[in-house]
Write a protein that holds these residues in place. Sequence first.
Motif, mmCIF file in Angstrom:
data_model
loop_
_atom_site.group_PDB
_atom_site.id
_atom_site.type_symbol
_atom_site.label_atom_id
_atom_site.label_comp_id
_atom_site.label_asym_id
_atom_site.label_seq_id
_atom_site.Cartn_x
_atom_site.Cartn_y
_atom_site.Cartn_z
ATOM 1 N N HIS A 1 8.645 -48.554 -10.056
ATOM 2 C CA HIS A 1 7.736 -47.755 -10.453
ATOM 3 C C HIS A 1 6.704 -48.572 -10.942
ATOM 4 C CE1 HIS A 1 10.205 -44.246 -10.001
ATOM 5 N NE2 HIS A 1 11.204 -44.642 -10.994
ATOM 6 N N THR B 1 9.828 -43.730 -5.816
ATOM 7 C CA THR B 1 9.003 -45.015 -6.506
ATOM 8 C C THR B 1 7.697 -44.350 -6.634
ATOM 9 O OG1 THR B 1 10.208 -46.533 -5.164
ATOM 10 C CG2 THR B 1 8.150 -47.546 -6.136
ATOM 11 N N LEU C 1 3.687 -41.322 -4.439
ATOM 12 C CA LEU C 1 4.907 -42.168 -4.624
ATOM 13 C C LEU C 1 5.540 -42.245 -3.370
ATOM 14 C CD1 LEU C 1 6.973 -39.667 -3.958
ATOM 15 C CD2 LEU C 1 6.394 -38.933 -6.472
#
Length: 163
Positions: A51, A115, A131
Amino acid sequence: MVTLAARRPGRRRIVAYALSAVLVLGVALAFTSDYVRAAAKEAVRDTPEEHDPAAMASLHPAVRGYVTAVDEKDVEALVAAFAPDAVVTDTGREFRGHEEIRAWASDEVIGGRLTVLRNTPERDGTTSVLLRFDPEGPLMGFRATYLFDVDDDRIARVSMAYA
């Protein structure tokens, strides 16, 4: 006079052409789907494995709870991030309330990997999150934009679209 044995090769050829046409049509339809286009685009992108720390820090706590629940494979924590009458719109399909969201998340989200790449807070509790989602199983990952509406510290609505 033509015998039955003389006509068989012609029928076989017709059946072979028909099966080939069905196969070609099936492949063509598969490659026109939104998912296949998104997965093909994602295959050539360089995507981080973790992340983005700044994006995670700027997420609303309810949205961060959603991401953490996916990371921890916890469907009940994911459902708890949503208001009881929340709505999830996942590429045109709609899921309303905790029971439908639980079923959707159990089938399509939990077990996958998110992510967080970018967070763009907007107005009035709305945030746009870019994401990458890698589903569990043989399907390829893809980028998506999730538009979260948060009300009273819970997710009221999320709409998802391939990015």
